[in-house]
Motif scaffolding. Structure first.
Motif, mmCIF file in Angstrom:
data_model
loop_
_atom_site.group_PDB
_atom_site.id
_atom_site.type_symbol
_atom_site.label_atom_id
_atom_site.label_comp_id
_atom_site.label_asym_id
_atom_site.label_seq_id
_atom_site.Cartn_x
_atom_site.Cartn_y
_atom_site.Cartn_z
ATOM 1 N N LEU A 198 -15.449 64.406 3.250
ATOM 2 C CA LEU A 198 -15.247 62.530 3.112
ATOM 3 C C LEU A 198 -14.027 61.782 3.913
ATOM 4 O O LEU A 198 -13.691 60.708 3.001
ATOM 5 N N SER A 199 -14.356 61.891 4.896
ATOM 6 C CA SER A 199 -13.909 61.434 6.454
ATOM 7 C C SER A 199 -13.670 59.345 6.033
ATOM 8 O O SER A 199 -13.393 59.125 5.834
ATOM 9 N N ASP A 200 -15.018 59.346 6.269
ATOM 10 C CA ASP A 200 -15.586 58.162 5.626
ATOM 11 C C ASP A 200 -15.059 56.966 4.288
ATOM 12 O O ASP A 200 -15.931 57.561 3.157
ATOM 13 N N PRO A 201 -14.099 56.286 4.229
ATOM 14 C CA PRO A 201 -13.595 55.928 3.443
ATOM 15 C C PRO A 201 -15.037 54.986 1.856
ATOM 16 O O PRO A 201 -15.064 55.578 0.834
ATOM 17 N N ALA A 202 -16.415 54.969 3.041
ATOM 18 C CA ALA A 202 -17.170 53.899 1.403
ATOM 19 C C ALA A 202 -18.039 55.090 1.139
ATOM 20 O O ALA A 202 -18.042 55.613 -0.396
ATOM 21 N N PHE A 260 -25.605 58.356 0.517
ATOM 22 C CA PHE A 260 -25.395 59.382 -0.888
ATOM 23 C C PHE A 260 -27.165 59.001 -1.025
ATOM 24 O O PHE A 260 -27.611 57.704 -1.270
ATOM 25 N N GLU A 261 -27.520 59.378 -1.795
ATOM 26 C CA GLU A 261 -29.301 59.736 -2.302
ATOM 27 C C GLU A 261 -29.129 60.561 -3.817
ATOM 28 O O GLU A 261 -28.002 61.855 -3.806
ATOM 29 N N VAL A 315 -16.987 60.145 -4.762
ATOM 30 C CA VAL A 315 -15.722 60.379 -6.308
ATOM 31 C C VAL A 315 -16.254 59.586 -7.882
ATOM 32 O O VAL A 315 -15.997 59.853 -8.620
ATOM 33 N N ALA A 316 -17.562 58.706 -7.445
ATOM 34 C CA ALA A 316 -17.595 57.684 -8.138
ATOM 35 C C ALA A 316 -18.628 57.992 -9.078
ATOM 36 O O ALA A 316 -18.786 58.350 -10.583
#
Length: 206
Positions: A40-44, A111-112, A50-51
């Motif tokens: 999860l290094s990429d903030p987006a 995310f998919e 997390v959402a």
């Protein structure tokens, strides 16, 4: 598939008596990385995962089991240091899904839809001793602070194993089962003499 749930004796007896099993909610799972098995290094991407975890936990919980009951570490961690009970259930194969264990976070490009499935059924390699199997459960039947799944044809109690150090008698188990004794095997466990495992005590409750 037959799967096993380890519990403290008081909760195990209550589960048997009330014929329902507590559902684990996402927010209370004991592994802080549960449903977060990704890099999860990429903030987006982190925000999306997390959402999704939060959203999933609003509607769906988990029934978490082990494939076997002979591991002494499982009895120590989840069976009140061998003083608890282990309940064996028959669950349809199509309802169960084993955990995939990984030694490092999974790399995601984006995310998919299938990411959600990997979220629910992937854990860190050091949890492999649990040999965990999960069943998804909707959060519908709430009693007090917890949600429960009632015993039915897809969650059928077939075995009660009394821990090696558990003082609960066979008579107490039978009383808890009541009219549902038929088809349920009751075993007393002991530590094996020639291996690091838990086995059935051939002397039973004597």
């Amino acid at each position: 598939m037959q799967v096993y749930k380890f519990l403290q004796s008081k909760y195990g007896l209550r589960t048997v008596r009330e014929r329902r099993l507590k559902i684990s909610e996402v927010r209370t799972l004991n592994d802080p990385f549960d449903l977060l098995p990704f890099d999860l290094s990429d903030p987006a991407l982190r925000q999306a995962v997390v959402a999704a975890r939060t959203k999933t936990g609003e509607d769906v919980g988990l029934l978490c089991f082990s494939r076997h009951w002979y591991n002494p570490v499982l009895w120590t961690h989840y069976g009140d240091s061998h003083r608890g009970l282990c309940l064996g259930f028959d669950v349809p194969d199509e309802r169960t899904k084993p955990i995939t264990y990984v030694d490092r976070p999974i790399k995601l490009e984006h995310f998919e839809p299938e990411t959600a499935d990997r979220m629910l059924y992937t854990k860190y390699q050091h949890w492999v001793y649990e040999e965990e199997v999960r069943v998804g459960a909707l959060l519908q039947e709430k009693s007090g602070c917890h949600y429960f799944h009632a015993f039915d044809d897809e969650l059928r109690l077939v075995e009660v194993i009394v821990g090696a150090g558990c003082p609960v008698s066979q008579r107490t188990i039978l009383r808890a089962l009541g009219t549902h004794q038929y088809g349920v095997t009751i075993l007393k466990a002991r530590l094996a003499y020639d291996a690091f495992r838990v086995v059935e005590d051939e002397h039973g409750f004597a």
